[in-house]
Design a protein around this motif. Structure first.
Motif, PDB file in Angstrom:
ATOM      1  N   ALA A  91       2.825 -14.418 -24.162  1.00 15.00           N
ATOM      2  CA  ALA A  91       2.716 -12.489 -23.835  1.00 15.00           C
ATOM      3  C   ALA A  91       3.239 -12.367 -23.519  1.00 15.00           C
ATOM      4  CB  ALA A  91       1.015 -12.627 -23.666  1.00 15.00           C
ATOM      5  N   VAL A  92       3.287 -10.975 -23.248  1.00 16.26           N
ATOM      6  CA  VAL A  92       3.532 -10.421 -22.560  1.00 16.26           C
ATOM      7  C   VAL A  92       3.376 -10.012 -20.959  1.00 16.26           C
ATOM      8  CG1 VAL A  92       5.055  -8.333 -21.395  1.00 16.26           C
ATOM      9  CG2 VAL A  92       5.051  -8.490 -23.948  1.00 16.26           C
ATOM     10  N   TYR A  93       3.892 -10.594 -20.043  1.00 15.45           N
ATOM     11  CA  TYR A  93       3.150 -10.501 -18.937  1.00 15.45           C
ATOM     12  C   TYR A  93       3.782  -9.607 -17.919  1.00 15.45           C
ATOM     13  CZ  TYR A  93       1.571 -15.667 -19.615  1.00 15.45           C
ATOM     14  OH  TYR A  93       0.363 -16.740 -20.124  1.00 15.45           O
ATOM     15  N   ILE A  94       2.621  -8.703 -17.742  1.00 18.00           N
ATOM     16  CA  ILE A  94       2.943  -7.621 -16.684  1.00 18.00           C
ATOM     17  C   ILE A  94       2.474  -7.597 -14.913  1.00 18.00           C
ATOM     18  CG2 ILE A  94       2.096  -4.479 -16.760  1.00 18.00           C
ATOM     19  CD1 ILE A  94       1.371  -5.646 -19.553  1.00 18.00           C
ATOM     20  N   CYS A  95       3.275  -6.999 -14.582  1.00 14.70           N
ATOM     21  CA  CYS A  95       3.549  -6.809 -12.863  1.00 14.70           C
ATOM     22  C   CYS A  95       2.018  -6.012 -12.787  1.00 14.70           C
ATOM     23  CB  CYS A  95       3.460  -7.170 -11.999  1.00 14.70           C
ATOM     24  SG  CYS A  95       4.079  -6.972 -10.503  1.00 14.70           S
ATOM     25  N   LYS A  96       0.925  -5.885 -11.644  1.00 11.08           N
ATOM     26  CA  LYS A  96       0.450  -4.707 -11.002  1.00 11.08           C
ATOM     27  C   LYS A  96       0.394  -4.432  -9.653  1.00 11.08           C
ATOM     28  CE  LYS A  96      -3.792  -2.574 -10.876  1.00 11.08           C
ATOM     29  NZ  LYS A  96      -5.582  -2.571 -11.873  1.00 11.08           N
ATOM     30  N   CYS A  97       0.643  -3.096  -8.792  1.00  8.64           N
ATOM     31  CA  CYS A  97       0.258  -3.778  -8.037  1.00  8.64           C
ATOM     32  C   CYS A  97      -0.074  -2.490  -7.486  1.00  8.64           C
ATOM     33  CB  CYS A  97       1.440  -3.711  -6.720  1.00  8.64           C
ATOM     34  SG  CYS A  97       2.161  -1.563  -6.645  1.00  8.64           S
ATOM     35  N   VAL A  98      -1.509  -2.319  -5.865  1.00 11.44           N
ATOM     36  CA  VAL A  98      -2.494  -0.971  -5.787  1.00 11.44           C
ATOM     37  C   VAL A  98      -1.782  -0.643  -4.785  1.00 11.44           C
ATOM     38  CG1 VAL A  98      -4.834  -0.184  -5.088  1.00 11.44           C
ATOM     39  CG2 VAL A  98      -4.300  -1.739  -6.943  1.00 11.44           C
ATOM     40  N   ALA A  99      -1.381   0.599  -4.583  1.00  7.74           N
ATOM     41  CA  ALA A  99      -0.905   1.196  -3.873  1.00  7.74           C
ATOM     42  C   ALA A  99      -1.700   2.323  -2.844  1.00  7.74           C
ATOM     43  CB  ALA A  99       1.191   1.887  -4.041  1.00  7.74           C
ATOM     44  N   VAL A 100      -1.748   1.976  -2.003  1.00  7.31           N
ATOM     45  CA  VAL A 100      -2.600   3.090  -0.337  1.00  7.31           C
ATOM     46  C   VAL A 100      -1.515   3.836   0.115  1.00  7.31           C
ATOM     47  CG1 VAL A 100      -4.570   2.960   1.275  1.00  7.31           C
ATOM     48  CG2 VAL A 100      -3.898   0.780  -0.468  1.00  7.31           C
ATOM     49  N   GLN A 101      -2.100   4.880  -0.316  1.00  9.43           N
ATOM     50  CA  GLN A 101      -1.651   6.758   0.459  1.00  9.43           C
ATOM     51  C   GLN A 101      -2.331   7.471   1.444  1.00  9.43           C
ATOM     52  OE1 GLN A 101       1.104   7.202   0.371  1.00  9.43           O
ATOM     53  NE2 GLN A 101       2.221   7.288  -1.558  1.00  9.43           N
ATOM     54  N   VAL A 102      -2.050   6.975   2.921  1.00  9.26           N
ATOM     55  CA  VAL A 102      -3.043   7.763   3.445  1.00  9.26           C
ATOM     56  C   VAL A 102      -2.571   9.095   3.677  1.00  9.26           C
ATOM     57  CG1 VAL A 102      -4.254   7.367   6.062  1.00  9.26           C
ATOM     58  CG2 VAL A 102      -3.714   5.168   4.217  1.00  9.26           C
ATOM     59  N   TYR A 103      -3.715   9.699   3.805  1.00  5.77           N
ATOM     60  CA  TYR A 103      -3.289  11.377   3.992  1.00  5.77           C
ATOM     61  C   TYR A 103      -4.225  12.345   4.745  1.00  5.77           C
ATOM     62  CZ  TYR A 103      -1.504  11.541  -0.455  1.00  5.77           C
ATOM     63  OH  TYR A 103      -1.086  11.002  -1.835  1.00  5.77           O
ATOM     64  N   SER A 104      -3.879  12.359   5.889  1.00  9.00           N
ATOM     65  CA  SER A 104      -4.180  13.135   6.370  1.00  9.00           C
ATOM     66  C   SER A 104      -6.517  13.658   6.278  1.00  9.00           C
ATOM     67  CB  SER A 104      -4.229  14.894   6.584  1.00  9.00           C
ATOM     68  OG  SER A 104      -3.827  16.151   5.734  1.00  9.00           O
ATOM     69  N   ASP A 105      -6.508  13.903   5.257  1.00  8.25           N
ATOM     70  CA  ASP A 105      -8.045  13.849   4.650  1.00  8.25           C
ATOM     71  C   ASP A 105      -8.341  12.173   4.037  1.00  8.25           C
ATOM     72  OD1 ASP A 105      -7.570  16.949   2.306  1.00  8.25           O
ATOM     73  OD2 ASP A 105      -6.430  14.839   2.980  1.00  8.25           O
ATOM     74  N   ARG A 106      -8.152  11.927   3.913  1.00 10.54           N
ATOM     75  CA  ARG A 106      -8.618  10.802   2.533  1.00 10.54           C
ATOM     76  C   ARG A 106      -7.735  10.025   2.361  1.00 10.54           C
ATOM     77  NH1 ARG A 106      -5.201  14.739   0.531  1.00 10.54           N
ATOM     78  NH2 ARG A 106      -4.321  14.013  -1.527  1.00 10.54           N
ATOM     79  N   THR A 107      -7.708   8.548   2.074  1.00  6.36           N
ATOM     80  CA  THR A 107      -6.994   7.620   1.487  1.00  6.36           C
ATOM     81  C   THR A 107      -7.365   7.706  -0.094  1.00  6.36           C
ATOM     82  OG1 THR A 107      -7.141   6.804   3.461  1.00  6.36           O
ATOM     83  CG2 THR A 107      -6.905   5.189   1.882  1.00  6.36           C
TER      84      THR A 107
END
Length: 123
Positions: A91-107
């Motif tokens: 198969a084609v193997y695909i990398c995934k990541c979840v990046a967290v951005q923290v803002y002043s009023d939300r994440t």
């Protein structure tokens, strides 16, 4: 913005091994989850394995005991050691990541995907 660079795919005989790597780069982010998906021709994309920043891992049933996922948090890099490879792993193997951005009023969590690397298991 996060960029994912994958490496390590190729052609291997049944029973052989490969190691995939995926490095995430960017700025002003933290990575909460990294993982590998795969997609074979005519099939839907499916989860192979994923690992949290704390080291908790999840595997697809089909790869348990053969594949091992790990990550280096300092390098924002995830690895997939694949042993006892079978033709069905092609198969084609695909990398995934979840990046967290923290803002002043939300994440906010953002999903990023790599371009994919081909893994072919054939004699």
């Amino acid at each position: 913005q996060v960029q994912l660079v994958e490496s390590g795919g190729g052609l291997v005989q049944p029973g052989g091994s490969l190691r995939l790597s995926c490095a995430a780069s960017g700025s002003d982010f933290s990575i909460s989850l990294m993982g590998w998906y795969r997609q074979a021709p005519g099939n839907q994309r499916e989860l192979v394995a994923e690992v949290t920043s704390g080291g908790y891992t999840t595997y697809a049933t089909s790869v348990k005991g053969r594949f091992t996922i790990s990550r280096d948090n300092a390098k924002n890099t995830v690895y997939l050691q694949m042993n006892s490879l079978k033709p069905d792993d092609t198969a084609v193997y695909i990398c995934k990541c979840v990046a967290v951005q923290v803002y002043s009023d939300r994440t906010v969590n953002y999903n990023y995907w790599g371009q994919g690397t081909q893994v072919t298991v054939s004699s």
